[in-house]
Design a protein around this motif. Structure first.
Motif, mmCIF file in Angstrom:
data_model
loop_
_atom_site.group_PDB
_atom_site.id
_atom_site.type_symbol
_atom_site.label_atom_id
_atom_site.label_comp_id
_atom_site.label_asym_id
_atom_site.label_seq_id
_atom_site.Cartn_x
_atom_site.Cartn_y
_atom_site.Cartn_z
ATOM 1 N N TYR A 250 -3.714 15.363 -13.206
ATOM 2 C CA TYR A 250 -3.834 16.561 -14.033
ATOM 3 C C TYR A 250 -2.553 16.773 -14.838
ATOM 4 C CZ TYR A 250 -4.112 21.379 -15.517
ATOM 5 O OH TYR A 250 -4.103 22.506 -16.300
ATOM 6 N N THR A 251 -1.411 16.639 -14.173
ATOM 7 C CA THR A 251 -0.131 16.898 -14.828
ATOM 8 C C THR A 251 0.174 15.868 -15.905
ATOM 9 O OG1 THR A 251 0.701 17.916 -12.798
ATOM 10 C CG2 THR A 251 2.346 17.211 -14.426
ATOM 11 N N LYS A 252 -0.010 14.587 -15.579
ATOM 12 C CA LYS A 252 0.420 13.526 -16.478
ATOM 13 C C LYS A 252 -0.581 13.204 -17.582
ATOM 14 C CE LYS A 252 4.248 13.080 -14.309
ATOM 15 N NZ LYS A 252 5.517 13.518 -14.936
ATOM 16 N N PHE A 253 -1.834 13.590 -17.388
ATOM 17 C CA PHE A 253 -2.835 13.221 -18.386
ATOM 18 C C PHE A 253 -3.583 14.402 -19.003
ATOM 19 C CE2 PHE A 253 -2.411 9.318 -15.841
ATOM 20 C CZ PHE A 253 -2.031 8.446 -16.848
ATOM 21 N N GLY B 126 0.790 -1.224 0.000
ATOM 22 C CA GLY B 126 0.000 0.000 0.000
ATOM 23 C C GLY B 126 0.818 1.268 0.000
ATOM 24 N N ILE B 127 0.241 2.316 -0.617
ATOM 25 C CA ILE B 127 0.847 3.642 -0.635
ATOM 26 C C ILE B 127 -0.223 4.687 -0.329
ATOM 27 C CG2 ILE B 127 2.596 2.945 -2.305
ATOM 28 C CD1 ILE B 127 1.046 4.573 -4.436
ATOM 29 N N VAL B 128 0.237 5.879 0.087
ATOM 30 C CA VAL B 128 -0.705 6.974 0.300
ATOM 31 C C VAL B 128 -1.064 7.602 -1.044
ATOM 32 C CG1 VAL B 128 -0.013 7.488 2.666
ATOM 33 C CG2 VAL B 128 1.220 8.555 0.768
ATOM 34 N N GLY B 129 -2.232 8.256 -1.091
ATOM 35 C CA GLY B 129 -2.649 8.823 -2.366
ATOM 36 C C GLY B 129 -3.589 10.006 -2.286
ATOM 37 N N SER B 130 -4.156 10.276 -1.115
ATOM 38 C CA SER B 130 -5.167 11.329 -1.024
ATOM 39 C C SER B 130 -4.645 12.688 -1.440
ATOM 40 C CB SER B 130 -5.696 11.422 0.417
ATOM 41 O OG SER B 130 -6.419 10.272 0.777
ATOM 42 N N GLU B 131 -3.406 12.998 -1.072
ATOM 43 C CA GLU B 131 -2.890 14.353 -1.253
ATOM 44 C C GLU B 131 -2.246 14.590 -2.613
ATOM 45 O OE1 GLU B 131 -1.084 15.896 2.604
ATOM 46 O OE2 GLU B 131 -1.326 13.778 3.074
ATOM 47 N N THR B 132 -2.048 13.525 -3.375
ATOM 48 C CA THR B 132 -1.311 13.651 -4.630
ATOM 49 C C THR B 132 -2.136 13.316 -5.862
ATOM 50 O OG1 THR B 132 -0.514 11.371 -4.385
ATOM 51 C CG2 THR B 132 0.886 13.127 -3.497
ATOM 52 N N ALA B 133 -3.322 12.748 -5.694
ATOM 53 C CA ALA B 133 -4.062 12.173 -6.819
ATOM 54 C C ALA B 133 -4.376 13.205 -7.902
ATOM 55 C CB ALA B 133 -5.350 11.508 -6.328
ATOM 56 N N LYS C 69 -0.234 10.910 8.224
ATOM 57 C CA LYS C 69 0.893 10.343 8.952
ATOM 58 C C LYS C 69 1.777 9.516 8.030
ATOM 59 C CE LYS C 69 -0.914 9.946 13.678
ATOM 60 N NZ LYS C 69 -1.060 9.008 14.824
ATOM 61 N N GLY C 70 1.192 8.988 6.956
ATOM 62 C CA GLY C 70 1.931 8.149 6.020
ATOM 63 C C GLY C 70 2.735 8.975 5.043
ATOM 64 N N GLN C 71 3.954 8.541 4.789
ATOM 65 C CA GLN C 71 4.821 9.185 3.804
ATOM 66 C C GLN C 71 5.198 8.217 2.692
ATOM 67 O OE1 GLN C 71 8.172 10.901 5.887
ATOM 68 N NE2 GLN C 71 6.887 12.086 7.269
ATOM 69 N N ASN C 72 4.535 7.071 2.665
ATOM 70 C CA ASN C 72 4.892 5.978 1.752
ATOM 71 C C ASN C 72 4.304 6.211 0.361
ATOM 72 O OD1 ASN C 72 2.621 5.475 3.655
ATOM 73 N ND2 ASN C 72 2.177 3.724 2.341
ATOM 74 N N SER C 73 5.081 6.923 -0.456
ATOM 75 C CA SER C 73 4.655 7.251 -1.817
ATOM 76 C C SER C 73 5.843 7.165 -2.752
ATOM 77 C CB SER C 73 4.072 8.663 -1.871
ATOM 78 O OG SER C 73 3.899 9.087 -3.215
ATOM 79 N N PRO C 74 5.662 6.596 -3.940
ATOM 80 C CA PRO C 74 6.732 6.599 -4.936
ATOM 81 C C PRO C 74 6.825 7.907 -5.707
ATOM 82 C CG PRO C 74 4.839 5.453 -5.821
ATOM 83 C CD PRO C 74 4.480 5.847 -4.396
ATOM 84 N N PHE C 75 5.943 8.861 -5.392
ATOM 85 C CA PHE C 75 5.851 10.080 -6.196
ATOM 86 C C PHE C 75 6.530 11.287 -5.549
ATOM 87 C CE2 PHE C 75 1.959 7.581 -7.245
ATOM 88 C CZ PHE C 75 2.325 7.237 -8.530
ATOM 89 N N ILE C 76 7.219 11.085 -4.439
ATOM 90 C CA ILE C 76 7.899 12.195 -3.782
ATOM 91 C C ILE C 76 8.921 12.800 -4.749
ATOM 92 C CG2 ILE C 76 9.258 12.909 -1.786
ATOM 93 C CD1 ILE C 76 6.378 11.848 -1.218
ATOM 94 N N GLY C 77 8.877 14.114 -4.858
ATOM 95 C CA GLY C 77 9.796 14.819 -5.742
ATOM 96 C C GLY C 77 9.278 15.039 -7.151
ATOM 97 N N TRP C 78 8.191 14.382 -7.528
ATOM 98 C CA TRP C 78 7.642 14.582 -8.873
ATOM 99 C C TRP C 78 7.147 16.024 -9.008
ATOM 100 C CZ3 TRP C 78 4.727 10.405 -12.021
ATOM 101 C CH2 TRP C 78 5.422 9.185 -11.991
ATOM 102 N N PRO C 79 7.531 16.723 -10.059
ATOM 103 C CA PRO C 79 7.012 18.075 -10.277
ATOM 104 C C PRO C 79 5.612 18.013 -10.870
ATOM 105 C CG PRO C 79 8.578 17.516 -11.995
ATOM 106 C CD PRO C 79 8.551 16.350 -11.059
ATOM 107 N N VAL C 80 4.656 18.680 -10.228
ATOM 108 C CA VAL C 80 3.268 18.618 -10.685
ATOM 109 C C VAL C 80 2.610 19.988 -10.568
ATOM 110 C CG1 VAL C 80 2.890 16.172 -10.179
ATOM 111 C CG2 VAL C 80 2.506 17.868 -8.383
ATOM 112 N N ALA C 81 1.674 20.224 -11.443
ATOM 113 C CA ALA C 81 0.737 21.336 -11.323
ATOM 114 C C ALA C 81 -0.554 20.794 -10.722
ATOM 115 C CB ALA C 81 0.487 21.967 -12.685
ATOM 116 N N GLY C 82 -1.474 21.697 -10.403
ATOM 117 C CA GLY C 82 -2.754 21.251 -9.865
ATOM 118 C C GLY C 82 -2.764 21.063 -8.365
ATOM 119 N N HIS C 83 -1.855 21.717 -7.653
ATOM 120 C CA HIS C 83 -1.868 21.641 -6.191
ATOM 121 C C HIS C 83 -3.149 22.282 -5.645
ATOM 122 C CE1 HIS C 83 2.314 20.233 -5.548
ATOM 123 N NE2 HIS C 83 2.564 20.878 -6.675
#
Length: 439
Positions: free
Chosen positions: A345-348, A333-340, A406-420
């Motif tokens: 938006y950025t990648k698609f 499992g990974i976290v996803g609420s804050e990055t989805a 509390k979770g920091q388990n994401s493979p997307f840390i550091g990815w540059p994205v718009a849509g914050h």
């Protein structure tokens, strides 16, 4: 929800809404007593106006996003997440409604326990939280829960997410019971007898890393069984986190045959394949696992052709110490609420694969409609003031230091994205506001 029930009048100026495709048009909103009371290109400020004026600075205002699949870990594993932190993470991602899975200790498997969870979700969460109940007692074995009692107590749907139902008769009886109370069965399809200790997709990457693989039949064998049972019972059968082209083939055929089946895909299965795993990094370990690049492309195509109905994060927080154990020992499992939203938006959308209108539909109106969530996922005059504002213009990296989870388990840390996310509002109250404009 913990946000104040005091009546607040807010005039949102200088916002933009999506008017179809990628088109944006100016929009202003007047919010009173938790509802949207006016929407127009321009709303003049009354001379005697005593409310709050919020300058949206030409950012996108959208319906509050809807996530049918999160794990809040509370009660049972509050070192990973709590109702408070998980709902704050959702708000930071622009979500105003989340569906909380029942893999908890104790599990919400009785009307009394569900009532406790509903009350805690209401008082400790900052967004709307719909609570799943289990299909079987303690999410184990073959003893069915009290479907009628749980439905009367206010259940979102029924699921043993995290585990597949191993016995066909148990799933058949559960579907009949759910059908009788007009509630969906949300299925985590996984045949345990086919797992063989696998920790990532069975393929070249597993061989490269010397790790046991998970065959796609772990999912598809049970999915095929369930689709036959869903056809026989007439239940609304919702497939969680589809990840393979083979699953989509089965679902597509079932839909054509009139089976009431819907499904969701998680952002990570749209964005990554097993070939992207850099090494023994368990931030890439999730269940179902990242599959092949052709499977990833099939997920994108499945959204576009309507086989996949919506996007759900499967937000699954774990501690850093747990994830540092590597693929063999770390939990899935990974976290996803804050990055989805920002990732998708950025990648698609920015690349022209999806339109903004499509993405917002898959993240708001469509999931709400699937589970008959009235007035959720829409911006309408007279409806609740549940909304999000997104900055589509500026790109900044995903930074774990800013996470509310509390979770920091994401493979997307550091990815540059718009849509914050700039701000999120629930029932006319701000539950998240970005502290600094990211440039």
């Amino acid at each position: 929800m913990t946000n104040s029930s005091k009546s607040t009048t807010i005039l949102i100026k200088n916002a933009q809404i999506n008017s179809g495709g990628n088109q944006l048009q100016p929009q202003e909103l007047l919010i009173q007593a938790g509802k949207i009371t006016a929407m127009a290109t321009e709303i003049p400020i009354p001379a005697n106006f005593s409310g709050q004026i919020f300058d949206a600075e030409h950012h996108l205002v959208s319906p509050g996003l809807v996530d049918l699949h999160v794990h809040l870990r509370d009660p049972g594993q509050t070192y990973k997440e709590t109702i408070a932190t998980g709902s704050q993470a959702a708000a930071r991602g622009g979500f105003t409604y989340i569906g909380a899975m029942p893999n908890l200790t104790p599990a919400p498997d009785t009307p009394a326990q569900l009532a406790v969870m509903n009350q805690r979700n209401q008082t400790e969460g900052v967004v709307h939280i719909g609570q799943y109940a289990t299909l079987t007692t303690d999410r184990r074995g073959d003893q069915l829960v009290d479907f009628a009692g749980l439905a009367a107590t206010g259940v979102l749907a029924f699921s043993n997410d995290g585990s597949g139902i191993q016995t066909a008769d148990t799933m058949y009886r559960a579907m009949l019971a759910a059908k009788a109370v007009n509630k969906p069965v949300a299925a985590h399809v996984e045949d345990d007898s086919l797992r063989h200790g696998g920790v990532l997709n069975a393929g070249a990457k597993a061989r490269e890393l010397g790790l046991p693989g998970l065959l796609e039949v772990v999912q598809t064998a049970q999915l095929a069984r369930d689709l036959v049972l869903a056809q026989a019972t007439g239940v609304h059968y919702h497939v969680c986190h589809v990840a393979t082209a083979a699953e989509l083939t089965l679902i597509r055929q079932a839909k054509a045959a009139g089976v009431q089946v819907t499904c969701e895909v998680s952002p990570h299965h749209l964005l990554l394949a097993d070939q992207d795993i850099p090494g023994d990094d368990a931030n890439y370990k999730m269940n179902p696992p990242l599959r092949t690049e052709s499977d990833r492309q099939a997920m994108v195509a499945g959204l576009l052709d309507g086989t996949i109905d919506c996007i759900a994060t499967d937000h699954a927080p774990h501690s850093q110490a747990e994830k540092e154990q590597g693929f063999r020992q770390a939990p899935f499992g990974i976290v996803g609420s804050e990055t989805a939203f920002a990732l998708l938006y950025t990648k698609f959308v920015q690349t022209g694969i999806f339109t903004l209108a499509q993405l917002l539909n898959w993240l708001s109106q469509r999931p709400a409609a699937l589970f008959q969530l009235n007035q959720v996922g829409r911006l309408v005059v007279g409806g609740p003031a549940d909304l999000a504002l997104f900055d589509l213009d500026h790109t900044a990296p995903i930074m774990v230091q800013t996470f509310a989870s509390k979770g920091q388990n994401s493979p997307f840390i550091g990815w540059p994205v718009a849509g914050h996310t700039v701000a999120t509002m629930v029932a006319g109250q701000f539950v998240y506001q970005r502290q600094e404009v990211q440039r």
